[in-house]
Design an enzyme around this catalytic site. Structure first.
Site, PDB file in Angstrom:
ATOM      1  N   GLU A 274       0.891   7.130  17.944  1.00  0.00           N
ATOM      2  CA  GLU A 274       1.232   8.506  17.561  1.00  0.00           C
ATOM      3  C   GLU A 274       1.557   8.685  16.065  1.00  0.00           C
ATOM      4  O   GLU A 274       1.570   9.813  15.571  1.00  0.00           O
ATOM      5  CB  GLU A 274       2.474   8.968  18.340  1.00  0.00           C
TER       6      GLU A 274
ATOM      7  N   GLU B 140      24.754  12.633  -2.347  1.00  0.00           N
ATOM      8  CA  GLU B 140      23.292  12.672  -2.518  1.00  0.00           C
ATOM      9  C   GLU B 140      22.778  14.104  -2.700  1.00  0.00           C
ATOM     10  O   GLU B 140      21.583  14.362  -2.551  1.00  0.00           O
ATOM     11  CB  GLU B 140      22.588  12.004  -1.318  1.00  0.00           C
TER      12      GLU B 140
ATOM     13  N   HIS C 257      20.321   5.629   7.285  1.00  0.00           N
ATOM     14  CA  HIS C 257      20.116   4.203   7.054  1.00  0.00           C
ATOM     15  C   HIS C 257      19.413   3.587   8.259  1.00  0.00           C
ATOM     16  O   HIS C 257      19.945   2.669   8.898  1.00  0.00           O
ATOM     17  CB  HIS C 257      21.463   3.524   6.759  1.00  0.00           C
TER      18      HIS C 257
END
Ligand code: 13P
Ligand code: ZN
Length: 272
Positions: A170, A117, A142
């Site tokens: 939050e 990647e 993932h």
């Protein structure tokens, strides 16, 4: 220069973070990758930067990053193994002058390559550095509930972001710009790299449907914190759906009040 690179703060961070991510179940097998921008000063404390071990070609032009140093996870390497064999599973690389190669300075000792990647990482680094000169890390993993949610939820950035914001108070404070969303694409390609980087102009979190998530940040805590906050919201969403669906939620006005109280600006147009 004579110092042991395994003891370098950046190597230790990579080792501890990959172990943490594995423990969380977001990096099965070789899933996930991290690239961490380093300065020449940091690297040269541990390595002779004139000693190139190998030149590794790339499928895209990264000349905007020429001369930049990174520590990266290797392609096909398992996060669970990084702690025991960092010199095989991690590598320190420098982008060559031509932008078409990286120079290996340390690691990937079994002849391995940086993560597949790398296009998405490098193109995202290029975009984030334009926005934030302190930017340093791209992380892909993932994250389980984020992936699950891409099967059941509307994939528009507005709808997906708003649901995440609603799931934990939050969230809007941690990622007020929301999350970017790509269509499903073949991973590891130039194309998904370009598309991810285009989203990184606006977002620090980019979701790849049915695959995982990309995060950007100035340090490991920021990028890890971003991803774990989004993943926690997705986990709550999973539980809410399992408990029978939403009966009440944080209203858009309450989300606005929250943003105002914490001094953040929510992505324009994402709230009614
Ligand atoms: P690498 O092992 O090449 O880093 O690929 C893992 C992955 O998650 C691909 O998207
Ligand atoms: Zn992946």
């Amino acid at each position: 220069m004579s110092k042991n690179i395994i003891e370098a703060p950046f190597t230790q961070e990579m080792m501890k973070t990959t172990a943490n991510l594995y423990r969380l179940g977001w990096d099965e097998r070789n899933g996930g990758n991290i690239s961490y921008l380093l300065t020449e000063e940091e690297v040269s404390e541990y390595l002779d930067t004139s000693k190139v071990i190998r030149e590794i070609p790339m499928i895209f032009d990264a000349s905007e990053l020429k001369g930049r140093y990174f520590i990266v996870t290797g392609s096909g390497k398992y996060f669970k193994n990084v702690m025991d064999e960092p010199e095989v599973n991690l590598g320190v690389i420098r982008v060559a002058e031509d932008g078409r190669h990286v120079e290996l300075l340390w690691g990937l000792e079994d002849g391995g390559r940086p993560t597949s990647e790398l296009p998405a990482h490098f193109m995202s680094h290029i975009e984030r550095l334009k926005i934030d000169p302190e930017h340093r890390i791209i992380m892909h993993n993932h994250a389980t509930n984020i992936i699950a949610m891409t099967f059941t939820h509307d994939l528009s950035e507005k709808a997906f972001t708003r649901t995440l914001w609603q799931m934990c108070t939050e969230c809007i404070v941690v990622f007020p710009e929301g999350v970017g969303m790509l269509p499903w694409m073949v991973p590891g390609t130039d194309e998904i790299g370009t598309a991810t980087a285009a989203k990184m102009k606006e977002y620090r979190l980019v979701i790849w449907p049915h695959h995982g998530i990309f995060g950007a940040g100035k340090d490991m805590d920021e990028v890890f914190g971003l991803i774990e906050t989004a993943e926690k919201a997705a986990e709550v969403y999973t539980l809410v759906q399992a408990q029978g669906g939403i009966k009440q939620t944080i209203t858009d006005q309450e989300l606005r009040d929250l943003a105002a109280a914490f001094g953040v600006t929510p992505h324009e147009g994402f709230l009614a």
